[in-house]
Design an enzyme around this catalytic site. Structure first.
Site, short mmCIF file in Angstrom:
data_model
loop_
_atom_site.label_atom_id
_atom_site.label_comp_id
_atom_site.label_asym_id
_atom_site.label_seq_id
_atom_site.Cartn_x
_atom_site.Cartn_y
_atom_site.Cartn_z
N ASP A 164 -9.14 -7.71 5.36
CA ASP A 164 -9.03 -7.19 3.99
C ASP A 164 -9.74 -8.11 3.00
O ASP A 164 -9.83 -9.31 3.21
CB ASP A 164 -7.54 -7.05 3.63
N ASN A 219 -7.70 5.22 4.48
CA ASN A 219 -8.96 4.83 3.82
C ASN A 219 -9.85 6.03 3.48
O ASN A 219 -10.80 5.90 2.70
CB ASN A 219 -9.74 3.81 4.67
C1 IPE Z 1 -5.99 -2.17 5.35
O1 IPE Z 1 -6.59 -2.56 4.16
C2 IPE Z 1 -6.95 -1.36 6.17
C3 IPE Z 1 -8.05 -2.10 6.77
C4 IPE Z 1 -8.25 -3.38 6.70
C5 IPE Z 1 -8.97 -1.29 7.53
P1 IPE Z 1 -6.44 -1.70 2.83
O2 IPE Z 1 -7.23 -2.40 1.77
O3 IPE Z 1 -6.78 -0.29 3.10
O4 IPE Z 1 -4.88 -1.80 2.54
P2 IPE Z 1 -4.07 -1.59 1.20
O5 IPE Z 1 -4.53 -0.30 0.59
O6 IPE Z 1 -4.37 -2.75 0.32
O7 IPE Z 1 -2.64 -1.58 1.63
C1 IPE Z 2 -11.13 -4.18 3.80
O1 IPE Z 2 -11.62 -4.54 2.57
C2 IPE Z 2 -12.02 -3.20 4.52
C3 IPE Z 2 -11.48 -1.86 4.62
C4 IPE Z 2 -10.30 -1.46 4.20
C5 IPE Z 2 -12.34 -0.87 5.23
P1 IPE Z 2 -11.28 -3.70 1.26
O2 IPE Z 2 -12.37 -2.69 1.05
O3 IPE Z 2 -9.92 -3.13 1.33
O4 IPE Z 2 -11.38 -4.81 0.15
P2 IPE Z 2 -10.46 -4.97 -1.13
O5 IPE Z 2 -9.04 -4.95 -0.67
O6 IPE Z 2 -10.78 -3.81 -2.04
O7 IPE Z 2 -10.87 -6.28 -1.72
MG MG Z 3 -8.12 -3.79 0.73
#
Ligand code: IPE
Ligand code: IPE
Ligand code: MG
Length: 241
Positions: free
Chosen positions: A26, A74
Site C-alpha cells: 500500500d 479496487n
Molecule cells: C489494499 O489497499 C489493496 C491492495 C494493496 C491491493 P487499499 O489501498 O485498496 O486499501 P484501503 O482502501 O486503504 O483499505
Molecule cells: C496500493 O497503493 C496499490 C493498490 C491498491 C493497487 P494505493 O494505490 O492504494 O496507494 P495509496 O493508498 O492511495 O497511497
Molecule cells: Mg491504498
C-alpha cells in the site's frame, strides 16, 4: 547500506524464518502524490519494488510470498487507474518472467475469476504458466482478491457431505490457498492499520507488521526489519506460551 544489510541478515535466526508471508503493498498513490506525479507513476514504482523483496525471499528460503496486487474493492477506483493497473500486471509479468525463472520461482494467482474478461484471464494465466516448471519459492499474486468473496466461493463449491465434515482445520482446503500454510506474517506498508479484506480466514493467527514506509520505498532493509520484528514476537496461539 551494504554494511547494515549484512548486519541485519546476521541478526536473523535461520531457524525462525516464516514459511509464508503476505504483503499488502500500500501507498503507491501517496508516493506519487509526494512527487506531484500521477497515481500510475506510483504503481509503476511499486511494481519495481517487488523484485528486491522476491530476491531476499529466495535468499532466505521462504516458501511462499503472497502479494496483494488488486482487491475486489479496487474496481471502485477511476477507470483510468483500474485500466492502468490491469495493463501494468501484464507488463510486470512479461518483463519479470526471465528473472523469476532464473530464481526458480513458481508464480500463481489467487483471487476470483468471476466476471473477469476471458482474454485477460487467459493472458495472465499463460504468463504465470511460463514459471510452472519451477520448484523453488512460490509467489502468489492476489488479483481480484477479496477474503469475503473467497469464503463465499468456497462455500458455494461444497457438496452436502463436505458441509457435514467441515471444520476449522479443513475449511482452508476449499480456499484459493488450499494446501498452503497460513501466513505467519502479514506486512502492510504506508501505515494503515487494517487488513482490507486480505487473507481474512488465513490470517487468524498471523503476526501483523505495519510500517510507515510507502510500498515503492520498501526495500531489502525494510523487509529484514519486518522479519527481525517478527522473530521477536511470542506466538501463543491461544495458549499460555
Ligand atoms: C489494499 O489497499 C489493496 C491492495 C494493496 C491491493 P487499499 O489501498 O485498496 O486499501 P484501503 O482502501 O486503504 O483499505
Ligand atoms: C496500493 O497503493 C496499490 C493498490 C491498491 C493497487 P494505493 O494505490 O492504494 O496507494 P495509496 O493508498 O492511495 O497511497
Ligand atoms: Mg491504498
Amino acid at each position: 547500506m551494504a554494511k547494515d544489510y549484512k548486519q541485519l541478515i546476521k541478526n536473523l535466526d535461520p531457524a525462525k524464518i516464516p514459511q509464508h508471508i503476505g504483503i499488502i503493498m500500500d501507498g503507491n498513490g501517496r508516493w506519487a502524490k509526494k512527487r506531484m506525479q500521477p497515481r500510475l507513476f506510483g504503481h509503476r514504482a511499486g511494481a519495481k519494488a517487488i523484485r528486491k523483496v522476491v530476491e531476499l525471499g529466495v535468499e532466505l528460503k521462504l516458501k511462499i510470498i503472497t502479494f496483494y496486487a488488486f482487491s475486489t474493492e479496487n474496481w471502485t477506483r477511476p477507470a483510468d487507474e483500474v485500466n492502468g493497473l490491469l495493463k501494468l500486471l501484464i507488463e510486470y509479468l512479461t518483463d519479470e518472467i526471465p528473472e523469476l525463472n532464473a530464481q526458480n520461482i513458481f508464480v500463481d494467482f489467487i483471487g476470483s475469476e468471476a466476471g473477469l474478461d476471458e482474454d485477460y484471464l487467459a493472458t495472465i494465466h499463460s504468463l504465470a504458466a511460463q514459471t510452472h516448471q519451477n520448484t523453488g519459492m512460490k509467489v502468489n499474486i492476489a488479483f481480484n482478491y477479496g477474503g469475503r468473496l473467497e469464503i463465499i466461493e468456497a462455500i458455494k463449491k461444497l457438496k452436502p457431505d463436505e458441509i457435514e465434515k467441515l471444520n476449522p482445520d479443513n475449511f482452508g482446503d476449499y480456499l484459493y490457498t488450499a494446501g498452503q500454510p497460513d501466513p505467519d506474517l502479514i506486512i502492510r506498508t504506508s501505515g494503515e492499520y487494517r487488513l482490507s479484506n486480505f487473507l481474512i480466514w488465513q490470517a487468524a493467527y498471523s503476526e501483523i507488521y505495519i510500517t510507515d514506509t510507502l510500498w515503492p520505498d520498501f526495500d531489502k532493509i525494510a523487509f529484514l526489519n519486518a522479519l527481525l520484528d517478527f522473530q521477536s514476537r511470542k506466538r501463543r496461539f491461544g495458549g499460555i506460551g
